[in-house]
Design a protein around this motif. Structure first.
Motif, PDB file in Angstrom:
ATOM      1  N   GLY B   3      -7.548 -41.060  59.977  1.00  0.00           N
ATOM      2  CA  GLY B   3      -7.637 -40.566  59.108  1.00  0.00           C
ATOM      3  C   GLY B   3      -8.773 -39.206  59.505  1.00  0.00           C
ATOM      4  N   ARG B   4      -9.687 -39.261  60.335  1.00  0.00           N
ATOM      5  CA  ARG B   4     -10.243 -38.314  61.197  1.00  0.00           C
ATOM      6  C   ARG B   4      -9.882 -36.929  62.021  1.00  0.00           C
ATOM      7  NH1 ARG B   4     -16.177 -38.550  64.218  1.00  0.00           N
ATOM      8  NH2 ARG B   4     -16.086 -36.577  64.885  1.00  0.00           N
ATOM      9  N   MET B   5      -9.684 -35.761  61.878  1.00  0.00           N
ATOM     10  CA  MET B   5      -8.554 -34.865  62.510  1.00  0.00           C
ATOM     11  C   MET B   5      -9.623 -34.650  63.770  1.00  0.00           C
ATOM     12  SD  MET B   5      -6.172 -33.651  60.703  1.00  0.00           S
ATOM     13  CE  MET B   5      -6.602 -31.691  61.198  1.00  0.00           C
ATOM     14  N   ALA B   6      -8.641 -34.402  64.686  1.00  0.00           N
ATOM     15  CA  ALA B   6      -9.843 -33.864  66.088  1.00  0.00           C
ATOM     16  C   ALA B   6     -10.344 -32.343  66.348  1.00  0.00           C
ATOM     17  CB  ALA B   6      -8.433 -33.731  67.545  1.00  0.00           C
ATOM     18  N   GLU B   7     -11.061 -31.812  66.373  1.00  0.00           N
ATOM     19  CA  GLU B   7     -11.591 -30.525  66.481  1.00  0.00           C
ATOM     20  C   GLU B   7     -11.482 -29.720  67.114  1.00  0.00           C
ATOM     21  OE1 GLU B   7     -16.918 -29.530  67.089  1.00  0.00           O
ATOM     22  OE2 GLU B   7     -16.012 -31.057  67.124  1.00  0.00           O
ATOM     23  N   SER B   8     -10.683 -28.180  66.681  1.00  0.00           N
ATOM     24  CA  SER B   8     -10.150 -27.818  67.603  1.00  0.00           C
ATOM     25  C   SER B   8     -10.607 -26.979  68.812  1.00  0.00           C
ATOM     26  CB  SER B   8      -9.469 -26.514  66.665  1.00  0.00           C
ATOM     27  OG  SER B   8     -11.341 -26.050  66.332  1.00  0.00           O
ATOM     28  N   GLY B   9      -9.917 -26.530  69.296  1.00  0.00           N
ATOM     29  CA  GLY B   9     -10.523 -25.664  70.842  1.00  0.00           C
ATOM     30  C   GLY B   9     -10.920 -24.733  70.462  1.00  0.00           C
ATOM     31  N   THR B  10     -11.089 -23.867  71.186  1.00  0.00           N
ATOM     32  CA  THR B  10     -11.742 -22.607  71.116  1.00  0.00           C
ATOM     33  C   THR B  10     -10.917 -21.971  72.348  1.00  0.00           C
ATOM     34  OG1 THR B  10     -13.960 -23.360  70.645  1.00  0.00           O
ATOM     35  CG2 THR B  10     -14.199 -21.132  71.379  1.00  0.00           C
ATOM     36  N   ALA B  11     -11.039 -20.602  71.547  1.00  0.00           N
ATOM     37  CA  ALA B  11      -9.896 -19.631  72.782  1.00  0.00           C
ATOM     38  C   ALA B  11     -11.557 -18.677  72.636  1.00  0.00           C
ATOM     39  CB  ALA B  11      -9.342 -18.581  71.940  1.00  0.00           C
ATOM     40  N   ILE B  12     -11.665 -18.866  74.688  1.00  0.00           N
ATOM     41  CA  ILE B  12     -12.498 -17.604  75.122  1.00  0.00           C
ATOM     42  C   ILE B  12     -11.759 -16.972  75.928  1.00  0.00           C
ATOM     43  CG2 ILE B  12     -14.309 -18.434  76.512  1.00  0.00           C
ATOM     44  CD1 ILE B  12     -14.077 -21.299  75.959  1.00  0.00           C
ATOM     45  N   LEU B  93      -5.286 -25.370  70.822  1.00  0.00           N
ATOM     46  CA  LEU B  93      -6.278 -25.081  70.087  1.00  0.00           C
ATOM     47  C   LEU B  93      -6.346 -26.198  69.132  1.00  0.00           C
ATOM     48  CD1 LEU B  93      -6.968 -21.154  69.973  1.00  0.00           C
ATOM     49  CD2 LEU B  93      -7.796 -23.107  71.014  1.00  0.00           C
ATOM     50  N   ALA B  94      -5.133 -26.482  68.005  1.00  0.00           N
ATOM     51  CA  ALA B  94      -5.134 -27.439  67.318  1.00  0.00           C
ATOM     52  C   ALA B  94      -5.079 -28.712  67.845  1.00  0.00           C
ATOM     53  CB  ALA B  94      -3.985 -27.007  66.653  1.00  0.00           C
ATOM     54  N   ARG B  95      -5.095 -28.635  68.955  1.00  0.00           N
ATOM     55  CA  ARG B  95      -4.676 -30.145  69.737  1.00  0.00           C
ATOM     56  C   ARG B  95      -6.289 -30.513  70.692  1.00  0.00           C
ATOM     57  NH1 ARG B  95       0.537 -28.653  71.460  1.00  0.00           N
ATOM     58  NH2 ARG B  95      -0.181 -28.408  73.024  1.00  0.00           N
ATOM     59  N   GLY B  96      -7.122 -29.690  70.201  1.00  0.00           N
ATOM     60  CA  GLY B  96      -8.849 -29.465  70.563  1.00  0.00           C
ATOM     61  C   GLY B  96      -8.275 -28.986  71.271  1.00  0.00           C
ATOM     62  N   GLU B  97      -7.364 -27.989  72.703  1.00  0.00           N
ATOM     63  CA  GLU B  97      -7.968 -28.132  73.888  1.00  0.00           C
ATOM     64  C   GLU B  97      -8.600 -26.737  73.870  1.00  0.00           C
ATOM     65  OE1 GLU B  97      -4.758 -29.261  76.375  1.00  0.00           O
ATOM     66  OE2 GLU B  97      -3.728 -28.719  74.285  1.00  0.00           O
ATOM     67  N   ASP B  98      -9.032 -25.872  74.670  1.00  0.00           N
ATOM     68  CA  ASP B  98     -10.129 -24.974  75.019  1.00  0.00           C
ATOM     69  C   ASP B  98      -8.742 -23.975  75.480  1.00  0.00           C
ATOM     70  OD1 ASP B  98     -12.493 -25.634  73.317  1.00  0.00           O
ATOM     71  OD2 ASP B  98     -13.517 -25.920  75.605  1.00  0.00           O
ATOM     72  N   VAL B  99      -8.618 -23.092  75.295  1.00  0.00           N
ATOM     73  CA  VAL B  99      -7.977 -21.405  75.951  1.00  0.00           C
ATOM     74  C   VAL B  99      -8.778 -20.833  76.895  1.00  0.00           C
ATOM     75  CG1 VAL B  99      -5.940 -20.526  75.800  1.00  0.00           C
ATOM     76  CG2 VAL B  99      -6.003 -22.692  74.271  1.00  0.00           C
ATOM     77  N   ALA B 100      -8.804 -20.372  77.940  1.00  0.00           N
ATOM     78  CA  ALA B 100      -9.530 -19.739  78.548  1.00  0.00           C
ATOM     79  C   ALA B 100      -7.945 -18.643  78.649  1.00  0.00           C
ATOM     80  CB  ALA B 100      -9.357 -19.828  80.055  1.00  0.00           C
ATOM     81  N   VAL B 116      -4.646 -10.404  70.426  1.00  0.00           N
ATOM     82  CA  VAL B 116      -3.965 -11.289  70.378  1.00  0.00           C
ATOM     83  C   VAL B 116      -5.627 -11.969  69.542  1.00  0.00           C
ATOM     84  CG1 VAL B 116      -4.100 -13.670  71.520  1.00  0.00           C
ATOM     85  CG2 VAL B 116      -3.026 -10.773  72.046  1.00  0.00           C
ATOM     86  N   PHE B 117      -6.652 -11.685  70.460  1.00  0.00           N
ATOM     87  CA  PHE B 117      -8.232 -11.972  69.965  1.00  0.00           C
ATOM     88  C   PHE B 117      -8.505 -12.199  67.955  1.00  0.00           C
ATOM     89  CE2 PHE B 117     -11.937 -13.873  71.631  1.00  0.00           C
ATOM     90  CZ  PHE B 117     -10.340 -14.608  72.944  1.00  0.00           C
ATOM     91  N   ALA B 118      -7.697 -11.040  67.615  1.00  0.00           N
ATOM     92  CA  ALA B 118      -7.892 -10.314  65.611  1.00  0.00           C
ATOM     93  C   ALA B 118      -6.980 -11.487  65.573  1.00  0.00           C
ATOM     94  CB  ALA B 118      -7.716  -9.029  65.486  1.00  0.00           C
ATOM     95  N   ARG B 119      -6.461 -11.955  66.042  1.00  0.00           N
ATOM     96  CA  ARG B 119      -5.262 -13.086  65.428  1.00  0.00           C
ATOM     97  C   ARG B 119      -6.254 -13.599  65.608  1.00  0.00           C
ATOM     98  NH1 ARG B 119      -2.473  -8.309  66.493  1.00  0.00           N
ATOM     99  NH2 ARG B 119      -0.003  -8.612  65.936  1.00  0.00           N
ATOM    100  N   LEU B 120      -6.557 -14.891  66.741  1.00  0.00           N
ATOM    101  CA  LEU B 120      -6.804 -16.020  66.654  1.00  0.00           C
ATOM    102  C   LEU B 120      -7.974 -16.584  66.004  1.00  0.00           C
ATOM    103  CD1 LEU B 120      -6.447 -16.883  70.654  1.00  0.00           C
ATOM    104  CD2 LEU B 120      -5.357 -17.536  68.700  1.00  0.00           C
ATOM    105  N   ALA B 121      -8.482 -15.260  65.868  1.00  0.00           N
ATOM    106  CA  ALA B 121      -9.711 -15.755  64.532  1.00  0.00           C
ATOM    107  C   ALA B 121      -9.595 -15.606  63.554  1.00  0.00           C
ATOM    108  CB  ALA B 121     -10.865 -14.136  65.438  1.00  0.00           C
ATOM    109  N   GLU B 122      -8.928 -15.097  63.483  1.00  0.00           N
ATOM    110  CA  GLU B 122      -8.656 -15.896  61.810  1.00  0.00           C
ATOM    111  C   GLU B 122      -8.357 -17.118  61.072  1.00  0.00           C
ATOM    112  OE1 GLU B 122      -4.950 -13.718  60.798  1.00  0.00           O
ATOM    113  OE2 GLU B 122      -6.032 -11.146  61.051  1.00  0.00           O
ATOM    114  N   ARG B 123      -8.177 -17.860  62.416  1.00  0.00           N
ATOM    115  CA  ARG B 123      -7.841 -19.098  62.566  1.00  0.00           C
ATOM    116  C   ARG B 123      -8.886 -20.334  63.571  1.00  0.00           C
ATOM    117  NH1 ARG B 123      -2.282 -22.106  61.671  1.00  0.00           N
ATOM    118  NH2 ARG B 123      -2.956 -24.159  61.883  1.00  0.00           N
TER     119      ARG B 123
END
Lengths: 240, 240
Positions: B3-12, B93-100, B116-123
């Protein structure tokens, strides 16, 4: 001696970026790792920020030229400091040695070091390796674009008088106010008068360990450190 | 599953600099060398400039997301391209992978990629690594400082109408006119009308192999490439 003169060296201005040592460019790091003579600006006493940023890449056997700025320009004119630095660097160039000249941020974005460069360029080959400027560093750490599409972006030095700042702030879409220092309370009052406080953020020491970011309304200190900036986005942060 | 969610990744978002691959930052290169997912803007057909600049640091096993911009926004709206890119990046990102996410120059200096960044930053968590912008790159290759002391520096998009450009050019100490493109003849005529031709230089593809610099008077082409800029220094190059 066969009468052939040695070729002179080149003075290479290197922007070391805004503070985070990792924000130096690959080119800057490569040149520094081979540089046998390195010059950098420094305060009258104490460490040079530019040298500290570049330290991981400096050769242990490099000859270092610290260009120390007097606290008071009255006691020892700044122009004389630049003249002396140019002579000292020029002596190495004359012997065919390249000299890496470190500059905080980018060498040509309000860098005082351009004055040494102007003196050197009269006589010697010079090159400039651009760096990440405080402008884009501040935008990055606030997570907000500086400008887009047909936005006008204006860089305004804080020491300008109110009437000059007011005219430009009314006309522009986005502004970066640099050299904030002791002008912070006056700049805060001016932006408030223009109804721009809500769209203004204050950034101190971007990308450095002591980085501080806050809405301008919360920057109530009487003076800002040298490395500070106010970013104004008239259209706010709605870029989507 | 516990039941523990993986931490999401970061868009860099990584600014890869103006063109010379060595003008990428150490931080950008380090992050890329570890990135398992890399996104970048690309033309409808052909190679991505941002990817080409960053190529030496890309892992061979990285998943690549080319965000292809249609030649005509009418046929396929740009907003839909950004939406789709944000969804594709978000799935990683949802799978916990960072995306450059690669950006030419600096991500927040007129970069279209901020959308693109503005869209990603919402979530999702996002970070930006600033890069060397075309602004400081053009100054470096012309060997002339952008601005100093209390100079006002204005960044002006070339597509602005003459009246808007004229007002700002009269008021500022130094200007960088970006997005020159097909506006070059009109901009040349405008600067001539203002008596500024002698203090204006034209820079094409700064720091790239096909770099070209000339006095504005000599830039008689009918249109400039995308990567071009006009720099105007009212006080000329006398910085000493």
């Amino acid at each position: 001696m066969t009468g052939r003169m040695a070729e002179s060296g080149t003075a290479i201005g290197i922007g070391v970026g805004p503070g985070d040592p990792e924000l130096m460019t690959l080119k800057g790091a490569r040149i520094l790792s081979g540089a046998t003579v390195v010059a950098y600006p420094a305060p009258e006493h104490g460490d040079s920020l530019a040298r500290t940023i570049a330290a991981p890449h400096l050769r242990a056997d490099a000859t270092e030229i610290a260009i120390r700025m007097p606290l008071s320009g009255d006691r020892f004119p700044i122009g004389a400091v630049y003249n002396r630095a140019a002579l000292e660097i020029g002596a190495h160039l004359a012997r065919g040695e390249d000299v890496a000249v470190l500059c905080e941020g980018d060498p040509f974005f309000y860098g005082s070091f351009m004055y040494v460069f102007a003196r050197l360029a009269e006589r010697w080959p010079v090159q400039v390796v651009p760096g990440v400027s405080s402008l884009t560093a501040c935008a990055a750490v606030t997570g907000t674009a500086l400008a887009a599409l047909t936005d006008v972006l204006t860089v305004l030095p804080g020491p300008l008088p109110d009437y000059a700042l007011r005219a430009r702030l009314i006309e522009t879409d986005a502004a970066a106010i640099i050299k904030v220092g002791r002008h912070l309370p006056r700049l805060r009052a001016l932006l408030d008068e223009l109804g721009l406080t809500g769209q203004a953020r204050y950034v101190e020491r971007a990308t450095m360990d002591q980085q501080h970011i806050c809405p301008l309304a919360d920057a109530t200190n009487a003076a800002a450190p040298y490395f500070s900036m106010i970013l104004v986005h008239k259209r706010g942060t709605a870029w989507a």
